[in-house]
Design a protein around this motif. Structure first.
Motif, mmCIF file in Angstrom:
data_model
loop_
_atom_site.group_PDB
_atom_site.id
_atom_site.type_symbol
_atom_site.label_atom_id
_atom_site.label_comp_id
_atom_site.label_asym_id
_atom_site.label_seq_id
_atom_site.Cartn_x
_atom_site.Cartn_y
_atom_site.Cartn_z
ATOM 1 N N ALA A 52 0.837 -1.202 0.000
ATOM 2 C CA ALA A 52 0.000 0.000 0.000
ATOM 3 C C ALA A 52 0.870 1.250 0.000
ATOM 4 O O ALA A 52 0.599 2.222 -0.725
ATOM 5 C CB ALA A 52 -0.920 -0.004 1.219
ATOM 6 N N TYR A 53 1.933 1.223 0.792
ATOM 7 C CA TYR A 53 2.854 2.368 0.844
ATOM 8 C C TYR A 53 3.486 2.612 -0.526
ATOM 9 O O TYR A 53 3.580 3.756 -0.989
ATOM 10 C CB TYR A 53 3.937 2.112 1.884
ATOM 11 N N SER A 138 -0.996 15.085 7.170
ATOM 12 C CA SER A 138 0.035 14.106 7.509
ATOM 13 C C SER A 138 1.135 14.138 6.455
ATOM 14 O O SER A 138 0.869 14.388 5.281
ATOM 15 C CB SER A 138 -0.566 12.697 7.571
ATOM 16 N N ASP A 139 2.374 13.863 6.897
ATOM 17 C CA ASP A 139 3.483 13.853 5.939
ATOM 18 C C ASP A 139 3.697 12.482 5.324
ATOM 19 O O ASP A 139 4.639 12.270 4.564
ATOM 20 C CB ASP A 139 4.776 14.335 6.606
ATOM 21 N N LYS A 140 2.824 11.519 5.622
ATOM 22 C CA LYS A 140 2.934 10.194 5.018
ATOM 23 C C LYS A 140 1.544 9.581 4.882
ATOM 24 O O LYS A 140 0.598 9.990 5.564
ATOM 25 C CB LYS A 140 3.854 9.299 5.843
ATOM 26 N N PRO A 141 1.385 8.584 4.003
ATOM 27 C CA PRO A 141 0.072 7.965 3.783
ATOM 28 C C PRO A 141 -0.388 7.139 4.981
ATOM 29 O O PRO A 141 0.428 6.634 5.748
ATOM 30 C CB PRO A 141 0.301 7.045 2.570
ATOM 31 N N ARG A 142 -1.689 7.015 5.127
ATOM 32 C CA ARG A 142 -2.244 6.075 6.117
ATOM 33 C C ARG A 142 -2.220 4.684 5.504
ATOM 34 O O ARG A 142 -2.585 4.500 4.341
ATOM 35 C CB ARG A 142 -3.672 6.454 6.485
ATOM 36 N N ASP A 151 7.580 3.492 10.082
ATOM 37 C CA ASP A 151 8.753 4.163 9.526
ATOM 38 C C ASP A 151 8.803 3.855 8.027
ATOM 39 O O ASP A 151 8.870 2.689 7.644
ATOM 40 C CB ASP A 151 10.015 3.646 10.217
ATOM 41 N N PRO A 152 8.748 4.879 7.169
ATOM 42 C CA PRO A 152 8.802 4.617 5.730
ATOM 43 C C PRO A 152 9.999 3.772 5.313
ATOM 44 O O PRO A 152 9.902 2.949 4.393
ATOM 45 C CB PRO A 152 8.875 6.028 5.130
ATOM 46 N N ALA A 153 11.131 3.948 5.994
ATOM 47 C CA ALA A 153 12.325 3.162 5.653
ATOM 48 C C ALA A 153 12.091 1.674 5.901
ATOM 49 O O ALA A 153 12.599 0.817 5.172
ATOM 50 C CB ALA A 153 13.523 3.652 6.469
ATOM 51 N N LYS A 160 11.830 -5.110 -0.208
ATOM 52 C CA LYS A 160 13.015 -5.691 -0.829
ATOM 53 C C LYS A 160 13.329 -7.096 -0.330
ATOM 54 O O LYS A 160 14.228 -7.754 -0.860
ATOM 55 C CB LYS A 160 14.215 -4.774 -0.578
ATOM 56 N N LEU A 161 12.615 -7.582 0.682
ATOM 57 C CA LEU A 161 12.917 -8.897 1.243
ATOM 58 C C LEU A 161 12.560 -10.016 0.264
ATOM 59 O O LEU A 161 11.455 -10.036 -0.280
ATOM 60 C CB LEU A 161 12.131 -9.118 2.544
#
Length: 276
Positions: A52-53, A138-142, A151-153, A160-161
Motif C-alpha cells: 500500500a505504501y 500528515s506527511d505520510k500515507p495512512r 517508519d517509511p524506511a 526488498k525482502l
C-alpha cells in the motif's frame, strides 16, 4: 477508489459500517471498532502495508489527515495544506478538535455537509450545512494495518525482502512447509533425490520439480552430495521449463519470487544446488 461509497459517519458508527470501512475508498479508517480485527490481520504481515505504501507514496498531491481537527483523522485532503488559521467554527463547538490549535498544516477533507461536526452538536438541525470537515495534514500515507505508526524506511526494507526471508521474519505472512537442510548424500542428491522421470513429461518440457514439492515453498539449504546435486538431484535428461511454475530460471538459478530457496549447497562434481 469510489469515495462516494464511504461517508465519514459510516467510518465512525460501528452499526452502519459492519467492518466495511476497511477498504481503500475509506482510507482504511481505524476510527470504527468494527475494523479492529481486520487491522490486526493486516498488521500481522507488513507486506500488506508495504505494498500500500509503494502505491500511495508516489502519488503526487495525495495527502491524508491525521488525528486533529473536525475530521478526527478520517479521510484525505481535498484542498492544499495551509499554515494559516483553520476555518472559523461555530460558537457552540468548544472541543479540542474544534479549536485548531497546535495542528500545524491543515486542509479540508471530503465535503460531508458538516456531518462530522454535527456529531458534536446536540442542537444542530439535520438541515444545517456546517461546511466541509478539516484535519491536520500528515506527511505520510495512512496504511491498512499500521495507520500512521510506521517508519517509511521499514516499509522500503520489507518490499526488498526475498520471499524466504519475509516468511522467516514475519510468520503472519505464511509458513515454509518444506525444509531440506544440512543433509548429506554419499553420491547424488544431498537434500532430495528423484530416481525416475516420466519420458512424456520430459518431451513436453514439464518442470520435474513440480511433482516433487508441488506448489509449496521449499528451502534447500546447506546440503551436500559426494557426486552431483548438492540440493537436489533428478534422474532426468532435463529439468524442463521450471520458470513458470517455480520461479527458477532455465539455468536453475534462484529468482527473487521463486518458491524455491537455494543456499549453501555443495556437490563434489557438479550442480551445487540442482543437478540432473
Amino acid at each position: 477508489c469510489d469515495r462516494t461509497q464511504c461517508f465519514h459517519i459510516q467510518q465512525y458508527d460501528e452499526y452502519l459500517c459492519h467492518g466495511t470501512c476497511m477498504k481503500a475508498s475509506c482510507d482504511w479508517s481505524g476510527a470504527n471498532p468494527a475494523c479492529d480485527s481486520t487491522i490486526a490481520f493486516a498488521k500481522s504481515c507488513p507486506m500488506f502495508d508495504a505494498q500500500a505504501y509503494k502505491s500511495l507514496a508516489g502519488v503526487p498531491e495525495l495527502t491524508y489527515v491525521k488525528p486533529g481537527g473536525t475530521a478526527e483523522g478520517i479521510g484525505r485532503c481535498t484542498t492544499p495544506c495551509s499554515t494559516e488559521a483553520p476555518p472559523v467554527l461555530p460558537e457552540w463547538c468548544t472541543s479540542e478538535s474544534c479549536t485548531g490549535e497546535g495542528v500545524g498544516e491543515w486542509c479540508n477533507t471530503v465535503n460531508d455537509n458538516g456531518i462530522v461536526l454535527k456529531l458534536e452538536c446536540a442542537t444542530c438541525s439535520l438541515a444545517m450545512d456546517l461546511g466541509p470537515s478539516w484535519g491536520a495534514c500528515s506527511d505520510k500515507p495512512r496504511l491498512p494495518g499500521h495507520g500512521f505508526q510506521y517508519d517509511p524506511a521499514e516499509m522500503e526494507r520489507v518490499l526488498k525482502l526475498p520471499l524466504f526471508e519475509l516468511l522467516l521474519e514475519f510468520p503472519g505472512c505464511g509458513s515454509i512447509p518444506l525444509v531440506f537442510k544440512e543433509n548429506v548424500a554419499s553420491r547424488n542428491g544431498g537434500g532430495l533425490f528423484k530416481s525416475r522421470c516420466n519420458s512424456m513429461s520430459e518431451r513436453a518440457e514439464e518442470c520435474v520439480l513440480e511433482g516433487m514439492v508441488g506448489s509449496s515453498y521449499a528451502v534447500f539449504q546447506n546440503n551436500a552430495a559426494g557426486a552431483a546435486g548438492g540440493g537436489a538431484y533428478v534422474a532426468c535428461h532435463t529439468f524442463g521449463n521450471c520458470a513458470a511454475t517455480t520461479g527458477l530460471s532455465r539455468d536453475k538459478k534462484h529468482q527473487r519470487d521463486s518458491i524455491f530457496f537455494l543456499e549453501g549447497n555443495t556437490a563434489m562434481t557438479y550442480g551445487n544446488d540442482l543437478a540432473s
